[in-house]
Design an enzyme around this catalytic site. Structure first.
Site, PDB file in Angstrom:
ATOM      1  N   GLU A 120      -2.681  -7.313   7.308  1.00  0.00           N
ATOM      2  CA  GLU A 120      -1.342  -7.159   7.865  1.00  0.00           C
ATOM      3  C   GLU A 120      -1.151  -8.002   9.121  1.00  0.00           C
ATOM      4  O   GLU A 120      -2.099  -8.359   9.827  1.00  0.00           O
ATOM      5  CB  GLU A 120      -1.066  -5.683   8.167  1.00  0.00           C
ATOM      6  CG  GLU A 120       0.274  -5.372   8.794  1.00  0.00           C
ATOM      7  CD  GLU A 120       1.516  -5.751   7.980  1.00  0.00           C
ATOM      8  OE1 GLU A 120       1.647  -6.918   7.569  1.00  0.00           O
ATOM      9  OE2 GLU A 120       2.376  -4.880   7.775  1.00  0.00           O
ATOM     10  N   HIS A 164       0.827  -1.211   0.000  1.00  0.00           N
ATOM     11  CA  HIS A 164       0.000   0.000   0.000  1.00  0.00           C
ATOM     12  C   HIS A 164       0.861   1.261   0.000  1.00  0.00           C
ATOM     13  O   HIS A 164       2.050   1.235   0.336  1.00  0.00           O
ATOM     14  CB  HIS A 164      -0.896   0.003   1.247  1.00  0.00           C
ATOM     15  CG  HIS A 164      -0.105  -0.038   2.520  1.00  0.00           C
ATOM     16  ND1 HIS A 164       0.495   1.076   3.066  1.00  0.00           N
ATOM     17  CD2 HIS A 164       0.210  -1.070   3.337  1.00  0.00           C
ATOM     18  CE1 HIS A 164       1.142   0.748   4.165  1.00  0.00           C
ATOM     19  NE2 HIS A 164       0.994  -0.568   4.355  1.00  0.00           N
TER      20      HIS A 164
END
Length: 187
Positions: free
Chosen positions: A88, A15
């Protein structure tokens, strides 16, 4: 590790940047948005990926990855799905703490060293790698004709790289800068 390796190649993209990335903090499951740099990085990634043949994008549900993926999916007109399997790593009590300070405190200077000092109250590194590989494999198996981009996080990509390629990769930007990194993985 019991998750089978993916049967074919795929791409992974970290990201865009958040304020915590810029501050060099363990971000994990804290759902921070992209900052102005991160939004610009997502648009740059979209420009870079235009015409590459990516036909499907899967993203982590955390807003920094999902927003990066949406910008890219809209720009290159491909379907976007969200999957918890590439969320994550949970850093437990390290969450929000400076990465560099903890590495210095524990005398480590590499990804392998960092993995060795992770707190017991967080996620198990091998379990994270296994869930991530299982997620990727499932998408590849369900859509054999698509070329995939998985938009996720550094720890997820590092775990997969170590498992699939035998080593962690050098994040050129480093934890304080955390620029989007595009990696290709081959089975």
């Amino acid at each position: 590790m019991s998750a089978p390796a993916p049967a074919r190649s795929f791409c992974g993209l970290r990201h865009g940047a958040t304020d915590w990335n810029r501050q060099g903090l363990f971000q994990g499951r804290t759902d921070n948005p992209l900052n102005a740099d991160g939004l610009a990085q997502a648009h740059e990634a979209a420009d870079m990926l235009r015409g590459t043949g990516i036909s499907r994008i899967v993203a982590s549900p955390l807003v920094r990855a999902a927003r990066t993926a949406k910008i890219i999916a809209d720009a290159i007109s491909v379907p976007l799905s969200i999957d918890d399997g590439i969320i994550e790593f949970d850093f437990g009590s390290f969450e929000g703490l400076p990465v560099r300070d903890l590495m210095i405190k524990h005398g480590v200077n590499s990804a392998t060293g960092l993995v060795s000092i992770l707190p017991a109250d967080g996620e198990n590194w091998d379990a994270m790698t296994e869930r991530s590989l299982a997620c990727v494999s499932a998408w590849l198996d369900r859509h054999p004709d698509d070329d995939f981009l998985f938009v996720c996080h550094d720890a997820v990509m590092q775990g997969m790289a170590k498992s699939l390629c035998g080593s962690y990769f050098k994040n050129r930007a480093g934890p304080a800068n955390s620029d989007s990194s595009l990696s290709g993985f081959s089975a």
